[in-house]
Motif scaffolding. Structure first.
Motif, short mmCIF file in Angstrom:
data_model
loop_
_atom_site.label_atom_id
_atom_site.label_comp_id
_atom_site.label_asym_id
_atom_site.label_seq_id
_atom_site.Cartn_x
_atom_site.Cartn_y
_atom_site.Cartn_z
N GLN A 141 0.82 -1.21 0.00
CA GLN A 141 0.00 0.00 0.00
C GLN A 141 0.86 1.26 0.00
O GLN A 141 0.55 2.24 -0.68
N ASP A 146 -2.57 4.62 -5.20
CA ASP A 146 -3.93 4.10 -5.32
C ASP A 146 -4.25 3.22 -4.13
O ASP A 146 -3.38 2.51 -3.62
N ARG A 147 -5.51 3.24 -3.75
CA ARG A 147 -5.90 2.45 -2.59
C ARG A 147 -6.07 0.98 -2.98
O ARG A 147 -6.73 0.66 -3.99
N SER A 149 -7.86 -2.24 -3.01
CA SER A 149 -9.29 -2.49 -2.79
C SER A 149 -9.57 -3.93 -2.37
O SER A 149 -10.57 -4.19 -1.71
N ILE A 179 -6.70 -0.14 8.14
CA ILE A 179 -6.70 -0.01 6.68
C ILE A 179 -8.08 -0.35 6.11
O ILE A 179 -8.42 0.06 4.99
#
Ligand code: SF4
Length: 344
Positions: A141, A146-147, A149, A179
């Motif tokens: 991460q 970008d997260r 998913s 998270i």
């Protein structure tokens, strides 16, 4: 104490019982470690200096060293992390907009010895601790804007064989104070070992379950997945039906097509019969050759023949694109000295 491997309730107990601090410190610590993902107690600015110094003396936040990072043509990125004892494990980041999936390892090596898998061929070295499992995810991460998913426990190792560490890692990464990857976005993949699926079913979250089936013919399956002799197909089927019913979730069955081994019409017919009364979808993959393994990739005609047999007879069949095979990050390719002998 490796405190980044403690679930929230374990952390609260440690903070209050061991350190004599107020319970709210657990919330602060959990947020700093699992939401803000700091790597030092001294970054925790809302905690007093004396408390930070004390935490620094008795606690530890696990951060893994990235020793290698390779990007495939399709954007898949494979990371190699060095653990404190020198073991190297691999994790993979798979972009598939809008999803970004992290593929995480649970063991260094694996005991299961699947004959088509690089990890299995390399043998077992040790279980990963919860803090090491979680630290892989944070390493991935922190490397991207970008997260992440989705998380799949499909990297090195058999997750159910390291269940206590797995279940704590699931609790931590799905905790909405951290998270916060929702349980429905997390999938645990197993070859199916006794009690494994049953134990996952007893956890609270609606975790996805993927099973590496690879054959619905007992003799073929034992050849590919030797450990399957401990959980025959009929018992595996009972566990799958039970999991689907308890969680209200469709099971994913992974089926890696290998030339001349499990890509025949007899194998396809056995698969249709096995899956008939299971709420499932079938993910077909095409074998990614690894050096030294006695298997070949099937040709496109065999793949089409197999798929065409399944399509009208099964609830859901998907031919999955292999991701990262040019960097040996695809299914079955992770492991020491993994090298792909072909690319898709
Ligand atoms: S396929 Fe999974 S369970 Fe089998 S040897 Fe490889 S890592 Fe282990």
């Amino acid at each position: 104490m490796k405190i980044s491997g403690l679930t929230f309730s374990e952390l609260k107990k440690w903070v209050t019982a061991e350190l004599g601090m107020k319970p709210y410190r657990a919330q602060q610590l959990f947020t700093w470690i699992h939401l803000k993902r700091v790597i030092s107690f001294h970054q925790m600015t809302d905690i007093s200096l004396s408390a930070r110094n004390r935490l620094d003396r008795v606690g530890e936040i696990t951060v893994l060293d990235t020793c290698d990072k390779i990007t495939a043509d399709d954007g898949t990125v494979k990371y190699s992390f060095t653990l404190e004892d020198g073991e190297v494990i691999e994790s993979v980041l798979i972009p598939d907009p809008p999803r970004l999936t992290a593929c995480i390892s649970t063991q260094a090596g694996c005991k299961c010895g699947c004959t088509f898998c690089q990890t299995g061929r390399g043998g077992f070295r040790r279980d990963l601790r919860t803090d090491e499992i979680v630290a892989q995810l944070y390493g991935l991460q922190n490397s991207t804007n970008d997260r992440i998913s989705n998380v799949v426990f499909m990297g090195m190792g058999e997750p159910m064989d390291n269940f206590p560490a797995l279940s704590d890692a699931l609790a931590i990464i799905s905790d909405d104070r951290g998270i916060c990857i929702g349980a429905r976005k997390i999938t645990v993949s197993t070859v199916g070992i006794p009690d494994g699926i049953g134990r996952l079913a007893q956890l609270d979250g609606q975790y996805g379950l993927a099973v590496s089936l690879h054959s619905a013919v007992e003799s073929t399956r034992r050849k590919l997945v030797p450990v399957s002799k401990t959980l025959p197909l009929q018992e595996l089927k009972r566990d799958l039906i039970d999991y689907a019913n308890r969680k209200g979730r469709r099971i994913t069955l992974e089926y890696c097509l290998i030339a001349g081994i499990n890509d025949t019409l007899e194998e396809a017919d056995a698969l249709v019969k096995f899956t008939g009364d299971i709420e499932c979808k079938i993910n077909l993959l095409v074998y990614n050759p690894i050096e030294g393994a006695p298997y070949r990739r099937p040709d496109i005609e065999s793949v089409n023949r197999f798929m065409n047999y399944l399509y009208p007879r099964c609830q859901a069949v998907i031919l999955r694109r292999s991701r990262g095979s040019d960097i040996a990050a695809a299914c079955g390719q992770l492991g020491p000295a993994a090298r792909s002998t072909s690319s898709t």
